[in-house]
Structure formats: structure tokens, C-alpha cells
Write a protein that holds these residues in place. Structure first.
Motif, PDB file in Angstrom:
ATOM      1  N   ILE A 194      39.830   8.815 -34.187  1.00 53.70           N
ATOM      2  CA  ILE A 194      40.429   7.594 -34.734  1.00 53.70           C
ATOM      3  C   ILE A 194      39.345   6.674 -35.290  1.00 53.70           C
ATOM      4  CG2 ILE A 194      41.678   5.482 -34.140  1.00 53.70           C
ATOM      5  CD1 ILE A 194      43.245   7.158 -32.083  1.00 53.70           C
ATOM      6  N   ALA A 195      38.263   6.537 -34.541  1.00 48.53           N
ATOM      7  CA  ALA A 195      37.158   5.681 -34.983  1.00 48.53           C
ATOM      8  C   ALA A 195      36.570   6.173 -36.298  1.00 48.53           C
ATOM      9  CB  ALA A 195      36.071   5.633 -33.909  1.00 48.53           C
ATOM     10  N   GLY A 196      36.399   7.480 -36.417  1.00 50.14           N
ATOM     11  CA  GLY A 196      35.864   8.038 -37.651  1.00 50.14           C
ATOM     12  C   GLY A 196      36.795   7.851 -38.828  1.00 50.14           C
ATOM     13  N   LEU A 197      38.093   8.024 -38.605  1.00 52.83           N
ATOM     14  CA  LEU A 197      39.092   7.887 -39.664  1.00 52.83           C
ATOM     15  C   LEU A 197      39.124   6.468 -40.214  1.00 52.83           C
ATOM     16  CD1 LEU A 197      41.440   9.425 -41.105  1.00 52.83           C
ATOM     17  CD2 LEU A 197      42.954   8.433 -39.394  1.00 52.83           C
ATOM     18  N   VAL A 198      39.191   5.481 -39.334  1.00 55.95           N
ATOM     19  CA  VAL A 198      39.252   4.084 -39.755  1.00 55.95           C
ATOM     20  C   VAL A 198      37.954   3.670 -40.452  1.00 55.95           C
ATOM     21  CG1 VAL A 198      39.419   1.701 -38.940  1.00 55.95           C
ATOM     22  CG2 VAL A 198      40.890   3.468 -37.944  1.00 55.95           C
ATOM     23  N   SER A 199      36.826   4.067 -39.892  1.00 57.68           N
ATOM     24  CA  SER A 199      35.536   3.692 -40.450  1.00 57.68           C
ATOM     25  C   SER A 199      35.355   4.245 -41.850  1.00 57.68           C
ATOM     26  CB  SER A 199      34.416   4.190 -39.531  1.00 57.68           C
ATOM     27  OG  SER A 199      33.153   3.973 -40.125  1.00 57.68           O
ATOM     28  N   ARG A 200      35.707   5.505 -42.035  1.00 58.84           N
ATOM     29  CA  ARG A 200      35.519   6.152 -43.334  1.00 58.84           C
ATOM     30  C   ARG A 200      36.319   5.455 -44.430  1.00 58.84           C
ATOM     31  NH1 ARG A 200      32.951   8.424 -47.436  1.00 58.84           N
ATOM     32  NH2 ARG A 200      34.573   8.495 -49.022  1.00 58.84           N
ATOM     33  N   LEU A 209      36.276 -11.627 -29.186  1.00 62.38           N
ATOM     34  CA  LEU A 209      36.959 -10.475 -29.785  1.00 62.38           C
ATOM     35  C   LEU A 209      36.164  -9.181 -29.655  1.00 62.38           C
ATOM     36  CD1 LEU A 209      38.233 -12.208 -33.058  1.00 62.38           C
ATOM     37  CD2 LEU A 209      39.477 -11.849 -30.921  1.00 62.38           C
ATOM     38  N   GLY A 210      35.377  -9.082 -28.614  1.00 61.20           N
ATOM     39  CA  GLY A 210      34.609  -7.863 -28.412  1.00 61.20           C
ATOM     40  C   GLY A 210      33.562  -7.619 -29.473  1.00 61.20           C
ATOM     41  N   SER A 211      33.105  -8.674 -30.152  1.00 58.42           N
ATOM     42  CA  SER A 211      32.160  -8.511 -31.251  1.00 58.42           C
ATOM     43  C   SER A 211      30.770  -8.092 -30.790  1.00 58.42           C
ATOM     44  CB  SER A 211      32.060  -9.814 -32.064  1.00 58.42           C
ATOM     45  OG  SER A 211      31.678 -10.898 -31.230  1.00 58.42           O
ATOM     46  N   GLY A 212      30.510  -8.117 -29.484  1.00 58.77           N
ATOM     47  CA  GLY A 212      29.222  -7.649 -28.990  1.00 58.77           C
ATOM     48  C   GLY A 212      29.007  -6.188 -29.295  1.00 58.77           C
ATOM     49  N   ASP A 213      30.069  -5.360 -29.158  1.00 61.04           N
ATOM     50  CA  ASP A 213      29.976  -3.940 -29.486  1.00 61.04           C
ATOM     51  C   ASP A 213      29.670  -3.750 -30.967  1.00 61.04           C
ATOM     52  OD1 ASP A 213      30.593  -3.225 -26.880  1.00 61.04           O
ATOM     53  OD2 ASP A 213      32.739  -3.152 -27.258  1.00 61.04           O
ATOM     54  N   ALA A 214      30.367  -4.512 -31.823  1.00 58.21           N
ATOM     55  CA  ALA A 214      30.167  -4.396 -33.261  1.00 58.21           C
ATOM     56  C   ALA A 214      28.755  -4.829 -33.659  1.00 58.21           C
ATOM     57  CB  ALA A 214      31.201  -5.238 -34.008  1.00 58.21           C
ATOM     58  N   THR A 215      28.279  -5.926 -33.088  1.00 58.42           N
ATOM     59  CA  THR A 215      26.947  -6.428 -33.406  1.00 58.42           C
ATOM     60  C   THR A 215      25.870  -5.440 -32.966  1.00 58.42           C
ATOM     61  OG1 THR A 215      27.722  -8.706 -33.131  1.00 58.42           O
ATOM     62  CG2 THR A 215      25.335  -8.343 -33.106  1.00 58.42           C
ATOM     63  N   ALA A 216      26.039  -4.875 -31.790  1.00 62.25           N
ATOM     64  CA  ALA A 216      25.087  -3.872 -31.315  1.00 62.25           C
ATOM     65  C   ALA A 216      25.074  -2.666 -32.238  1.00 62.25           C
ATOM     66  CB  ALA A 216      25.449  -3.441 -29.889  1.00 62.25           C
ATOM     67  N   GLY A 217      26.240  -2.256 -32.725  1.00 64.61           N
ATOM     68  CA  GLY A 217      26.325  -1.129 -33.647  1.00 64.61           C
ATOM     69  C   GLY A 217      25.628  -1.413 -34.959  1.00 64.61           C
ATOM     70  N   ILE A 218      25.775  -2.640 -35.473  1.00 63.90           N
ATOM     71  CA  ILE A 218      25.127  -3.018 -36.732  1.00 63.90           C
ATOM     72  C   ILE A 218      23.605  -2.966 -36.600  1.00 63.90           C
ATOM     73  CG2 ILE A 218      24.696  -4.953 -38.292  1.00 63.90           C
ATOM     74  CD1 ILE A 218      27.599  -5.802 -37.849  1.00 63.90           C
ATOM     75  N   LEU A 219      23.076  -3.606 -35.568  1.00 64.60           N
ATOM     76  CA  LEU A 219      21.623  -3.664 -35.382  1.00 64.60           C
ATOM     77  C   LEU A 219      21.031  -2.285 -35.134  1.00 64.60           C
ATOM     78  CD1 LEU A 219      21.385  -6.860 -33.128  1.00 64.60           C
ATOM     79  CD2 LEU A 219      20.858  -6.669 -35.572  1.00 64.60           C
ATOM     80  N   ALA A 220      21.681  -1.505 -34.300  1.00 69.84           N
ATOM     81  CA  ALA A 220      21.178  -0.161 -33.987  1.00 69.84           C
ATOM     82  C   ALA A 220      21.185   0.723 -35.221  1.00 69.84           C
ATOM     83  CB  ALA A 220      22.030   0.466 -32.877  1.00 69.84           C
ATOM     84  N   SER A 221      22.232   0.643 -36.025  1.00 68.62           N
ATOM     85  CA  SER A 221      22.337   1.463 -37.221  1.00 68.62           C
ATOM     86  C   SER A 221      21.289   1.084 -38.263  1.00 68.62           C
ATOM     87  CB  SER A 221      23.739   1.330 -37.824  1.00 68.62           C
ATOM     88  OG  SER A 221      23.838   2.072 -39.013  1.00 68.62           O
ATOM     89  N   THR A 222      21.071  -0.207 -38.456  1.00 68.56           N
ATOM     90  CA  THR A 222      20.101  -0.670 -39.453  1.00 68.56           C
ATOM     91  C   THR A 222      18.693  -0.199 -39.121  1.00 68.56           C
ATOM     92  OG1 THR A 222      21.439  -2.631 -39.922  1.00 68.56           O
ATOM     93  CG2 THR A 222      19.122  -2.712 -40.563  1.00 68.56           C
ATOM     94  N   LEU A 223      18.304  -0.332 -37.876  1.00 70.94           N
ATOM     95  CA  LEU A 223      16.969   0.089 -37.461  1.00 70.94           C
ATOM     96  C   LEU A 223      16.785   1.595 -37.622  1.00 70.94           C
ATOM     97  CD1 LEU A 223      16.624  -2.063 -34.195  1.00 70.94           C
ATOM     98  CD2 LEU A 223      15.403  -2.406 -36.363  1.00 70.94           C
ATOM     99  N   ALA A 269      29.627  -0.556 -36.978  1.00 67.85           N
ATOM    100  CA  ALA A 269      30.334  -1.601 -36.247  1.00 67.85           C
ATOM    101  C   ALA A 269      31.809  -1.244 -36.082  1.00 67.85           C
ATOM    102  CB  ALA A 269      30.196  -2.941 -36.980  1.00 67.85           C
ATOM    103  N   VAL A 270      32.436  -0.816 -37.179  1.00 66.35           N
ATOM    104  CA  VAL A 270      33.857  -0.434 -37.121  1.00 66.35           C
ATOM    105  C   VAL A 270      34.050   0.781 -36.221  1.00 66.35           C
ATOM    106  CG1 VAL A 270      35.806   0.432 -38.470  1.00 66.35           C
ATOM    107  CG2 VAL A 270      34.407  -1.430 -39.361  1.00 66.35           C
ATOM    108  N   THR A 271      33.139   1.749 -36.319  1.00 66.10           N
ATOM    109  CA  THR A 271      33.244   2.960 -35.505  1.00 66.10           C
ATOM    110  C   THR A 271      33.197   2.634 -34.020  1.00 66.10           C
ATOM    111  OG1 THR A 271      32.249   4.365 -37.213  1.00 66.10           O
ATOM    112  CG2 THR A 271      32.184   5.181 -34.955  1.00 66.10           C
ATOM    113  N   MET A 272      32.172   1.897 -33.601  1.00 68.35           N
ATOM    114  CA  MET A 272      32.009   1.624 -32.182  1.00 68.35           C
ATOM    115  C   MET A 272      33.104   0.686 -31.669  1.00 68.35           C
ATOM    116  SD  MET A 272      29.538   3.626 -31.807  1.00 68.35           S
ATOM    117  CE  MET A 272      29.424   3.456 -30.034  1.00 68.35           C
ATOM    118  N   TRP A 273      33.464  -0.321 -32.475  1.00 67.35           N
ATOM    119  CA  TRP A 273      34.520  -1.251 -32.059  1.00 67.35           C
ATOM    120  C   TRP A 273      35.856  -0.517 -31.926  1.00 67.35           C
ATOM    121  CZ3 TRP A 273      39.238  -3.166 -33.531  1.00 67.35           C
ATOM    122  CH2 TRP A 273      39.645  -4.365 -32.959  1.00 67.35           C
TER     123      TRP A 273
END
Length: 315
Positions: A23-29, A213-227, A295-299
Motif C-alpha cells: 500500500i505504501a509503495g502504491l500511494v507513494s508512486r 499528525l505523525g509528521s515525525g515519521d515523514a520528516t525522518a524519511g525525508i532527511l534519511a532519503s536526502t542524505l 516521507a509518503v512511503t514511511m508515513w
């Protein structure tokens, strides 16, 4: 290991993890499809970035950045051009998401049974790298098809997904479906390893801030992905160039894609003819794409898994 770090890895049944990952992959894509098409077009463009007349010797549209590429595709191919390759890409992301999270969970649980535990960051790296390698190899033909569809302009190289599979099998053989696999695995192992290791650490840190709104998961995903994405980008570019090799190479946008022989030859040729900046062609849009995608995937994964567990769906 802390309870917060254990939660992502251990909760939910195997079937629930597979479904949540899919589901996460489908929505993110679906959300980042247009940026993916832009990224692929920029990566395949071969003129030197230092050339004051970058159109010289280039047969096809000239793209000069994310926004101009978006506008050019809309103008020349219509809005559907921004979702070219979306069918194999959706299949790719659904399958990749399920395999990735399942492998990550399995490898983590396997490590937890070792007589001597590794440091949490090392465990996360091993689990992430293993998950990325297995998911990449298992779904690679879909990744190749996604790239080829996204690279074709108004001229149809392939008329349908089935037709593309038949054409590649007939003219390129089984190896045709795995052009650039070496670069892909070489990229994904360090990328996913560093991504999950940094994501786990950042998620714990941001979780203590109680963001809305659980944005900690999304923020962590953004930072980790960028690095992680920045460090391995040249291999991603090599993968895209190799994926369009074969008898249809001169029919994509642009039409003057050189013939490459393997990962090292591709990187060497790009460095010689396009310079160091050429190795990072499309990095900006890649980071713009990767951040919301992760961010969308992990959230979505976290929320989907929680929903499945609360409703006790497919134990």
C-alpha cells in the motif's frame, strides 16, 4: 535496543507487513510519478552542462531544469506524458514495497536471535541493505520497463506493457530485462543501508518531539532519503543509461544516447564527455522526488500497518 526502534521491525504479522508495504509503495508512486519522468529525461540527456551551446549534437528536446522539463513535457506530450511508465512503475512499487519491508523485518528478527547482538545502527544498516538488494533484484525487470516507457516521447517504442515484454524477450533475450542490474544493486545496498540506519535514529529523535499528525515519521524519511540519495547518485544515473541500451536505444528522448558497456564504462564515459557535473545530472529533481516519496512511503506504511492491526485484518 530501545522500544521505539523495535516497534517498526517487530509489530504486525508477516502478511500485514507485506500488505502495508505494498500500500505504501502504491500511494507513494502515484504521488511522485511526474517527478520520476522528469528525473529520467534529465538523466538520459547527454550534452555537457558546461557547453555554452548545449543543443549542439543533441537530437531531441533540450531540458534545462525541473520546471522547464515539466512544461516541455506538458506542451509536447500532454498531461498523460507525466505519467508515462506508470503501470509498470505501480507494479514495481507495490512489489518492491512488500518485498522490502518483509525482508527488512525477517533479517532484523534473524539478527535478534544471534548470541551476540550488533549495535542498533549496524543491525539497521544490514537489514536495510539486505532488503534493498533483494527487492531490487526481484523487481528489476519492472524498473527497466518503467524507465523505457518514461523515456519514449510521442513516438511509441512500445505500444503496451505486454508488447514491451515480448519485444525485449524476442530481440534482447532474458539478459535484456536486467540491463544495468549491477549499477542498481551497487546503488541500492549502501542507499538502503544508510537510509534505514539514519531513519531509525532520526525517528527516535523526532519521536520525542511529539510532532503533529505523525509528521515525525515523514520528516525522518525525508532527511534519511536526502542524505542517502546524494551519496549514490552517479550509480543511479549509470543505471538509467544502461537500462535503455539495446536495439531501441536511438528511439528514446534524447535520441543520441551513447552505447555503454557496463557500469564502469558508463561512469568513465560520462566523466570524460560530460564532466563531474554530468554525474549528477537530475540530482535536484531526484532529491525533490526522493524526499516526498520516502516521507509518503514511511508515513503510509506506519498508518496502514496500524490500521491492519487494529482491525485484525489478515493475521
Amino acid at each position: 535496543m530501545s522500544k521505539g526502534s523495535e516497534r517498526l521491525k517487530d509489530e504486525g504479522s508477516k502478511k500485514q507487513v507485506i500488505l502495508a508495504g505494498g500500500i505504501a509503495g502504491l500511494v507513494s508512486r502515484f504521488c511522485i510519478a511526474p517527478l520520476d519522468v522528469v528525473k529520467i529525461r534529465l538523466q538520459l540527456q547527454t550534452h555537457s552542462l558546461s557547453d555554452p551551446l548545449p543543443h549542439t549534437g543533441t537530437n531531441g528536446p533540450i531540458y534545462r531544469g525541473t520546471l522547464s522539463t515539466l512544461k516541455a513535457i506538458l506542451r509536447q506530450e500532454g498531461i498523460t506524458g507525466l505519467w508515462k511508465g506508470n503501470i509498470p512503475a505501480e507494479l514495481l512499487y507495490v512489489c518492491y514495497g512488500g518485498i522490502q519491508f518483509t525482508t527488512y523485518r525477517s533479517v532484523t528478527q534473524l539478527q535478534s536471535g544471534l548470541p551476540r547482538r550488533l549495535p542498533p545502527s549496524v543491525e539497521s544498516f544490514i537489514s536495510g541493505a539486505s532488503a534493498g538488494a533483494v527487492a531490487t533484484a526481484a523487481t528489476y525487470p519492472l524498473d527497466l520497463l518503467r524507465t523505457r516507457f518514461a523515456a519514449q516521447g510521442n513516438e511509441k517504442v512500445y505500444t503496451s506493457l505486454i508488447a514491451s515484454i515480448r519485444d525485449i524477450a524476442r530481440h534482447e533475450g532474458p539478459r535484456g530485462f536486467f540491463q544495468g542490474l549491477g549499477a542498481s544493486v551497487g546503488q541500492i545496498v549502501p542507499y538502503m543501508g544508510f537510509f534505514f540506519a539514519s531513519y531509525e535514529s532520526l525517528r527516535l529523535l523526532l519521536g520525542s518531539l511529539e510532532l503533529p499528525l505523525g509528521s515525525g515519521d515523514a520528516t525522518a524519511g525525508i532527511l534519511a532519503s536526502t542524505l542517502s540519495k546524494t551519496g549514490v547518485f552517479p550509480l543511479d544515473l549509470a543505471r538509467k543509461r544502461l537500462q535503455v541500451q539495446g536495439p531501441t536505444r536511438t528511439r528514446y528522448i534524447p535520441r543520441n544516447i551513447p552505447e555503454y558497456r557496463g557500469v564502469f564504462h558508463t561512469l568513465q564515459t560520462v566523466m570524460e564527455k560530460e564532466g563531474f557535473r554530468g554525474m549528477y545530472r537530475g540530482l535536484t529533481v531526484s532529491l525533490v522526488k526522493a524526499a516526498p516519496a520516502s516521507a509518503v512511503t514511511m508515513w503510509t506504511y506506519e498508518r496502514a500497518l496500524q490500521f491492519l492491526m487494529r482491525r485484525e485484518i489478515i493475521e
